[in-house]
Design a protein around this motif. Structure first.
Motif, short mmCIF file in Angstrom:
data_model
loop_
_atom_site.label_atom_id
_atom_site.label_comp_id
_atom_site.label_asym_id
_atom_site.label_seq_id
_atom_site.Cartn_x
_atom_site.Cartn_y
_atom_site.Cartn_z
N ILE A 37 -24.67 27.61 42.53
CA ILE A 37 -25.61 27.10 41.52
C ILE A 37 -26.16 28.29 40.75
O ILE A 37 -26.64 29.26 41.34
N ALA A 38 -26.08 28.22 39.42
CA ALA A 38 -26.54 29.31 38.58
C ALA A 38 -27.90 29.05 37.96
O ALA A 38 -28.71 29.96 37.80
N ALA A 39 -28.17 27.79 37.60
CA ALA A 39 -29.44 27.46 36.94
C ALA A 39 -29.72 25.97 37.08
O ALA A 39 -28.82 25.17 37.35
N GLN A 40 -30.99 25.65 36.88
CA GLN A 40 -31.43 24.26 36.99
C GLN A 40 -32.54 24.02 35.97
O GLN A 40 -33.42 24.86 35.80
N ALA A 41 -32.45 22.90 35.29
CA ALA A 41 -33.46 22.50 34.31
C ALA A 41 -33.62 20.99 34.42
O ALA A 41 -32.86 20.33 35.14
N ASP A 42 -34.58 20.44 33.72
CA ASP A 42 -34.77 18.99 33.75
C ASP A 42 -33.48 18.29 33.33
O ASP A 42 -33.00 18.46 32.21
N GLY A 43 -32.87 17.54 34.26
CA GLY A 43 -31.67 16.76 33.98
C GLY A 43 -30.37 17.53 33.95
O GLY A 43 -29.32 16.94 33.74
N LEU A 44 -30.41 18.85 34.14
CA LEU A 44 -29.20 19.67 34.02
C LEU A 44 -29.05 20.65 35.19
O LEU A 44 -30.02 21.27 35.62
N LEU A 45 -27.82 20.80 35.63
CA LEU A 45 -27.48 21.75 36.69
C LEU A 45 -26.32 22.59 36.17
O LEU A 45 -25.34 22.05 35.63
N THR A 46 -26.43 23.91 36.29
CA THR A 46 -25.37 24.81 35.87
C THR A 46 -24.76 25.46 37.09
O THR A 46 -25.49 26.01 37.93
N LEU A 47 -23.43 25.37 37.20
CA LEU A 47 -22.73 25.98 38.32
C LEU A 47 -21.85 27.12 37.83
O LEU A 47 -21.34 27.08 36.71
N ASN A 48 -21.70 28.13 38.68
CA ASN A 48 -20.79 29.24 38.40
C ASN A 48 -19.58 29.14 39.30
O ASN A 48 -19.66 28.67 40.43
N CYS A 49 -18.48 29.62 38.79
CA CYS A 49 -17.22 29.72 39.53
C CYS A 49 -16.84 31.19 39.52
O CYS A 49 -16.44 31.73 38.48
N ASP A 50 -17.00 31.86 40.65
CA ASP A 50 -16.69 33.29 40.73
C ASP A 50 -15.25 33.57 41.11
O ASP A 50 -14.81 34.71 41.10
N GLY A 51 -14.52 32.54 41.47
CA GLY A 51 -13.13 32.70 41.88
C GLY A 51 -12.18 32.12 40.86
O GLY A 51 -12.33 32.31 39.65
N LYS A 52 -11.21 31.36 41.36
CA LYS A 52 -10.19 30.74 40.51
C LYS A 52 -10.76 29.48 39.86
O LYS A 52 -11.31 28.61 40.53
N LYS A 53 -10.59 29.39 38.53
CA LYS A 53 -11.08 28.22 37.80
C LYS A 53 -10.32 26.98 38.27
O LYS A 53 -9.09 26.96 38.27
N PRO A 54 -11.05 25.92 38.69
CA PRO A 54 -10.38 24.70 39.16
C PRO A 54 -9.55 24.05 38.05
O PRO A 54 -9.97 23.99 36.90
N THR A 55 -8.39 23.54 38.45
CA THR A 55 -7.53 22.82 37.50
C THR A 55 -7.56 21.32 37.78
O THR A 55 -6.80 20.57 37.16
N VAL A 56 -8.40 20.91 38.71
CA VAL A 56 -8.58 19.49 39.03
C VAL A 56 -10.07 19.16 38.94
O VAL A 56 -10.92 20.04 39.08
N ASP A 57 -10.37 17.91 38.67
CA ASP A 57 -11.77 17.46 38.70
C ASP A 57 -12.26 17.50 40.15
O ASP A 57 -11.50 17.21 41.08
N ILE A 58 -13.54 17.85 40.33
CA ILE A 58 -14.11 17.97 41.67
C ILE A 58 -15.28 16.99 41.81
O ILE A 58 -16.31 17.16 41.14
N PRO A 59 -15.13 15.99 42.68
CA PRO A 59 -16.24 15.05 42.91
C PRO A 59 -17.28 15.69 43.82
O PRO A 59 -16.94 16.30 44.84
N THR A 60 -18.54 15.58 43.44
CA THR A 60 -19.61 16.17 44.24
C THR A 60 -20.74 15.18 44.43
O THR A 60 -20.83 14.15 43.74
N VAL A 61 -21.60 15.49 45.37
CA VAL A 61 -22.80 14.71 45.62
C VAL A 61 -23.98 15.68 45.59
O VAL A 61 -23.99 16.68 46.30
N VAL A 62 -24.94 15.38 44.76
CA VAL A 62 -26.18 16.15 44.69
C VAL A 62 -27.24 15.36 45.43
O VAL A 62 -27.46 14.18 45.12
N VAL A 63 -27.90 15.98 46.41
CA VAL A 63 -28.99 15.34 47.12
C VAL A 63 -30.29 15.95 46.62
O VAL A 63 -30.51 17.16 46.76
N LEU A 64 -31.12 15.12 46.02
CA LEU A 64 -32.41 15.56 45.49
C LEU A 64 -33.48 15.24 46.53
O LEU A 64 -33.61 14.10 46.96
#
Length: 134
Positions: free
Chosen positions: A105-132
């Protein structure tokens, strides 16, 4: 009998307190420590919620690591605590992409989450779950 500052739990500091009075303050059905603890915990649990989001393969920005992706997360506030994880239904290819991507996680703001990828850029969609957390 004194009380704790955060939840007004009863604290025995009087040697003269009768056992019946002490027992009622610890475990009676109204205004006891157990009732106060139950109310405090249930309020916290009710405020936690899960939000499913997808990190899209074409959503990564940048020509070299670190790549970044900003996603909308309903009910997220700038100061909300929480966590993000790969969804349980992710495929073997998606799980492998996450391991190679080295996401954070790189940053967080109202309604927005920014993620960083320090390795290989994914070539597939990645399903995630955010728990608030509340």
């Amino acid at each position: 009998m004194s009380k704790t500052p955060n939840y007004d739990l009863f604290v025995t500091d009087d040697a003269g307190t009768k056992f019946k009075d002490w027992r009622e303050q610890m475990a009676s059905e109204s205004n006891s420590n157990m009732v106060k603890i139950d109310a405090a915990l249930s309020g916290k649990a009710e405020q936690s919620r899960s939000v499913e989001i997808t990190l899209t393969a074409d959503g990564w920005i940048g020509d070299a690591a670190p790549f970044s992706q900003q996603v909308a997360v309903a009910n997220l506030k700038a100061d909300t605590n929480g966590s993000i994880a790969i969804a349980s239904g992710a495929t073997a290819d998606q799980r492998a992409a996450v391991r190679k991507a080295q996401l954070s996680i790189a940053a967080q703001a109202d309604g927005l989450l920014t993620l960083n990828c320090d390795g290989k850029k994914p070539t597939v969609d990645i399903p995630t779950v955010v728990v608030l957390l509340g």
